[in-house]
Design a protein around this motif. Structure first.
Motif, short mmCIF file in Angstrom:
data_model
loop_
_atom_site.label_atom_id
_atom_site.label_comp_id
_atom_site.label_asym_id
_atom_site.label_seq_id
_atom_site.Cartn_x
_atom_site.Cartn_y
_atom_site.Cartn_z
N GLY A 52 1.09 -1.17 0.26
CA GLY A 52 0.17 0.05 -0.24
C GLY A 52 0.83 1.12 -0.07
N ASN A 53 2.19 1.27 0.74
CA ASN A 53 2.89 2.55 0.70
C ASN A 53 3.71 2.76 -0.55
OD1 ASN A 53 4.81 0.88 1.29
ND2 ASN A 53 4.23 1.30 3.69
N GLY A 54 4.08 1.15 -0.79
CA GLY A 54 4.95 1.18 -1.80
C GLY A 54 6.99 0.70 -1.65
N TYR A 55 6.63 0.49 -0.74
CA TYR A 55 7.84 0.01 0.17
C TYR A 55 8.06 -1.07 -0.61
CZ TYR A 55 7.90 4.95 1.53
OH TYR A 55 8.72 6.24 1.25
N MET A 56 7.06 -1.77 -0.55
CA MET A 56 7.36 -3.28 -0.71
C MET A 56 7.18 -3.82 -2.07
SD MET A 56 5.45 -6.91 1.73
CE MET A 56 6.04 -5.69 3.62
N ILE A 57 8.09 -4.84 -2.71
CA ILE A 57 7.47 -4.93 -3.97
C ILE A 57 8.38 -5.67 -4.33
CG2 ILE A 57 8.71 -3.87 -6.29
CD1 ILE A 57 8.72 -1.04 -5.53
N TYR A 58 8.38 -6.53 -5.53
CA TYR A 58 8.85 -8.08 -5.75
C TYR A 58 8.23 -8.06 -7.28
CZ TYR A 58 8.37 -8.72 -0.67
OH TYR A 58 8.47 -9.04 0.67
#
Length: 125
Positions: A52-58
């Motif tokens: 949701g906040n864009g800090y976790m991306i895979y």
């Protein structure tokens, strides 16, 4: 409609496309969103996801370094920038969201409860 994908098309190998996923405000404010794809005769597979906040991306290994997922919460839209496309990227691409309030971006198809209708990407050799 909770999610709507667009931006697919026909492109030559080595080209680029940007997919967009328009989402409801409820989803954009609080849900991890992912992109998945399904080629003819194959199972749906994970491509990329962002929380949701864009800090976790895979990313899937097959697209790492070529595809970029991003989200613009103010515009209620998630993007998938696809560069250096190859015929192996040909598939229907779907955006999907986890249940609002879930903070973890997941690679698992079964973790996503809302699905868009899909957009066709065809890469010619």
């Amino acid at each position: 409609v909770q999610l709507q994908a667009s931006g697919g098309g026909l492109v030559q190998a080595g080209g680029s496309l940007r997919l967009s996923c328009a989402a409801s405000e409820r989803i954009m404010s609080n849900s991890p969103v992912g992109w998945f794809r399904q080629a003819p005769g194959k199972e749906r597979e994970f491509v990329a996801t962002i929380n949701g906040n864009g800090y976790m991306i895979y990313y899937a290994d097959s697209v790492k370094g070529r595809f970029t997922i991003s989200r613009d919460n103010a515009a209620n839209t998630i993007y998938l920038q696809m560069n250096n496309l190859s015929p192996e990227d040909t598939a229907i691409y779907y955006c999907a969201a986890r249940f609002p309030g879930n903070v973890v971006a997941s690679r698992q198809t079964s973790d996503y409860v809302y699905w868009g209708q899909g957009t066709q990407v065809t890469v010619s050799s």
